[in-house]
Structures are given as C-alpha cells and as structure tokens.
Design an enzyme around this catalytic site. Structure first.
Site, PDB file in Angstrom:
ATOM      1  N   TYR A 130       0.779  -1.246   0.000  1.00  0.00           N
ATOM      2  CA  TYR A 130       0.000   0.000   0.000  1.00  0.00           C
ATOM      3  C   TYR A 130       0.809   1.294   0.000  1.00  0.00           C
ATOM      4  O   TYR A 130       0.247   2.360  -0.227  1.00  0.00           O
ATOM      5  CB  TYR A 130      -0.982   0.007   1.177  1.00  0.00           C
ATOM      6  CG  TYR A 130      -2.122  -0.945   0.950  1.00  0.00           C
ATOM      7  CD1 TYR A 130      -3.127  -0.628   0.042  1.00  0.00           C
ATOM      8  CD2 TYR A 130      -2.187  -2.174   1.593  1.00  0.00           C
ATOM      9  CE1 TYR A 130      -4.173  -1.500  -0.206  1.00  0.00           C
ATOM     10  CE2 TYR A 130      -3.228  -3.057   1.353  1.00  0.00           C
ATOM     11  CZ  TYR A 130      -4.214  -2.710   0.451  1.00  0.00           C
ATOM     12  OH  TYR A 130      -5.237  -3.580   0.203  1.00  0.00           O
ATOM     13  N   SER A 137       6.469   7.146  -6.013  1.00  0.00           N
ATOM     14  CA  SER A 137       5.135   7.605  -5.616  1.00  0.00           C
ATOM     15  C   SER A 137       4.659   8.788  -6.437  1.00  0.00           C
ATOM     16  O   SER A 137       5.381   9.760  -6.641  1.00  0.00           O
ATOM     17  CB  SER A 137       5.141   8.010  -4.143  1.00  0.00           C
ATOM     18  OG  SER A 137       3.909   8.620  -3.815  1.00  0.00           O
ATOM     19  N   HIS A 139       2.582  10.773  -5.359  1.00  0.00           N
ATOM     20  CA  HIS A 139       2.363  11.878  -4.422  1.00  0.00           C
ATOM     21  C   HIS A 139       3.480  12.920  -4.523  1.00  0.00           C
ATOM     22  O   HIS A 139       3.264  14.077  -4.196  1.00  0.00           O
ATOM     23  CB  HIS A 139       2.213  11.347  -2.997  1.00  0.00           C
ATOM     24  CG  HIS A 139       0.885  10.690  -2.770  1.00  0.00           C
ATOM     25  ND1 HIS A 139      -0.249  11.393  -2.442  1.00  0.00           N
ATOM     26  CD2 HIS A 139       0.497   9.401  -2.879  1.00  0.00           C
ATOM     27  CE1 HIS A 139      -1.279  10.566  -2.332  1.00  0.00           C
ATOM     28  NE2 HIS A 139      -0.849   9.342  -2.598  1.00  0.00           N
ATOM     29  N   ASP A 146      -5.114  11.620  -1.866  1.00  0.00           N
ATOM     30  CA  ASP A 146      -5.916  10.553  -1.267  1.00  0.00           C
ATOM     31  C   ASP A 146      -7.054  11.222  -0.522  1.00  0.00           C
ATOM     32  O   ASP A 146      -6.831  12.201   0.190  1.00  0.00           O
ATOM     33  CB  ASP A 146      -5.081   9.738  -0.268  1.00  0.00           C
ATOM     34  CG  ASP A 146      -3.967   8.957  -0.940  1.00  0.00           C
ATOM     35  OD1 ASP A 146      -4.066   8.692  -2.151  1.00  0.00           O
ATOM     36  OD2 ASP A 146      -2.995   8.613  -0.247  1.00  0.00           O
ATOM     37  N   GLU A 190      -6.928   1.024  -5.082  1.00  0.00           N
ATOM     38  CA  GLU A 190      -7.052   2.089  -4.090  1.00  0.00           C
ATOM     39  C   GLU A 190      -8.174   3.041  -4.501  1.00  0.00           C
ATOM     40  O   GLU A 190      -7.944   3.975  -5.262  1.00  0.00           O
ATOM     41  CB  GLU A 190      -5.737   2.887  -3.980  1.00  0.00           C
ATOM     42  CG  GLU A 190      -4.585   2.103  -3.375  1.00  0.00           C
ATOM     43  CD  GLU A 190      -3.378   2.979  -3.061  1.00  0.00           C
ATOM     44  OE1 GLU A 190      -3.412   4.200  -3.360  1.00  0.00           O
ATOM     45  OE2 GLU A 190      -2.404   2.438  -2.515  1.00  0.00           O
ATOM     46  N   HIS A 193      -7.391   6.988  -4.070  1.00  0.00           N
ATOM     47  CA  HIS A 193      -6.250   7.732  -4.636  1.00  0.00           C
ATOM     48  C   HIS A 193      -6.659   8.420  -5.943  1.00  0.00           C
ATOM     49  O   HIS A 193      -6.804   7.780  -6.980  1.00  0.00           O
ATOM     50  CB  HIS A 193      -5.081   6.776  -4.867  1.00  0.00           C
ATOM     51  CG  HIS A 193      -3.856   7.434  -5.457  1.00  0.00           C
ATOM     52  ND1 HIS A 193      -2.706   7.676  -4.732  1.00  0.00           N
ATOM     53  CD2 HIS A 193      -3.598   7.898  -6.709  1.00  0.00           C
ATOM     54  CE1 HIS A 193      -1.797   8.248  -5.504  1.00  0.00           C
ATOM     55  NE2 HIS A 193      -2.311   8.393  -6.717  1.00  0.00           N
TER      56      HIS A 193
END
Ligand SMILES: [Zn+2]
Length: 220
Positions: A130, A137, A139, A146, A190, A193
């Site tokens: 996860y 990533s 992110h 998220d 996910e 996300h």
C-alpha cells in the site's frame, strides 16, 4: 475429471501468459513524461521512478476539509489540481457526500518516512502493498490526493467511493489504481487515490476503462 483438470491447466496457462504479455507492455513505458497532444502527462510507477530532487512548481493548499493528523506538506497539491479538487469537494457536498483530504503532496523525504513508518506499524508485506517506495510515488508530483470520509473507512462500496468512481473524471481526476488492473499498475486497488490528468483524458480513460499505463500505450 482428467479432462476438466486439463482444461483448467490450459486456462491457467493462457491467463498466465496474458498477464505476462501485459506486464511486458507496461514495462515498455520508460519515461516519466509523455506528451499527449499539447498535454504533458507524468507516469510514475515501480519501473519508472521520479527524480529524488523533483519538486512541483506551484504547490498550494486547496480550500477543502482535511482529515485529522494530516501533515502540512501533505495538504499541498499543484495549483490547477487544487482548483479542480475544490470544485469536486463542493459538488460532492451538495449531493450529501462529505469528503476529506487525506494526503496530497509528499516530498521524497516524507515518502521515505511514510514507507518506513508503515513497515514499523504493519510490517514490510503490508507496506509494500500500500505504500510506494520513495521515488515511486505519484504523491511526489503534486498531482495526487488521497481522500477519505468521516468514518475514515473508504472501501469501494461506501457511498463516498461510489460517488468518486462515477464523478471524478468530470473534474479531471482518475482512480489511478483500479481493481483488476493491479498487474499493470503494480499497485493494489485504491478507491481513494485521485490523480489529476485533466478532464479530457480523464473522461476518455473513464469511458474506456483504462488505467494510465494503458492509455499512454494506446496514444503513443
Ligand atoms: Zn495515494
């Protein structure tokens, strides 16, 4: 009975080779950055890492409610993303869907910390499922957020997750890690996300049930 077993093995082999075919084609995406028309699209995954020093240009904090305990850095996203995210949150709220921001931008260092903390709390297997390793990533791009709900329980059958899956594309977002496409994205499903790609591309991907790797493959 023997025939049944044989058929089972045959189907298994076909599925196995199909899966490998897809994995091979997914690995052919070798760059982080693709031009689709006039749009620049970033693709970050386990095989396609982002530079350690990459920092997005225009990080700002969107006017949306956040979950408790979100670090200040994680509240940030790229400006264009922030504007769309605010619209999405507002429209969701108008239909009785209350969303919370849970994690947006994460620097290489914060991703490293997040990954290591998850190993400590849940073990390496869960962390690898996860949490992306630093450099792998989305992110870090400032293009992802998220989201969660007030119960902090955002599974696929909650009303919030259903609303997101049906409406996110209208605001330029995709559910980046789709169910059934784990072998392409390299990540578990996910529903929380969100990744910003712009309305046109998000709508195309939504209508054709594509994940980002598939979309890039098709367009190149
Ligand atoms: Zn995420």
């Amino acid at each position: 009975m023997k025939k049944l077993i044989k058929t089972g093995i045959l189907i298994g082999l076909v599925l196995f080779s199909l899966k490998n075919l897809n994995q091979d084609s997914f690995k052919s995406i070798k760059n982080c950055s693709y031009m689709i028309g006039s749009e620049k699209i970033l693709v970050i995954n386990k095989h396609n890492k982002i530079d350690k020093n990459f920092v997005p240009n225009n990080l700002i904090e969107p006017s949306i409610p956040f979950n408790d305990g979100v670090e200040n850095e994680e509240k940030l996203v790229e400006k264009e993303v922030a504007v769309s995210l605010e619209k999405l949150f507002k429209d969701a709220e108008n239909t009785g869907i209350f969303l919370l921001g849970n994690s947006g931008y994460r620097s290489f260092e914060l991703q490293d910390k997040t990954y290591k903390n998850r190993i400590l709390s849940e073990g390496k297997d869960m962390a690898d499922k996860y949490v992306a390793k630093p450099g792998q990533s989305e992110h870090q791009t400032g293009l992802a957020m998220d989201v969660t709900n007030k119960a902090n329980y955002f599974t696929e059958d909650t009303k919030e997750a259903i609303w997101i899956s049906e409406n996110a594309h209208k605001y330029g977002f995709i559910i980046r890690y789709q169910k059934g496409k784990e072998y392409i994205t390299g990540c578990n499903y996910e529903p929380w996300h969100l990744r910003y790609v712009g309305k046109k591309i998000a709508t195309n991907m939504h209508e054709n049930n594509l994940v980002l790797e598939e979309y890039i493959e098709n367009e190149n």
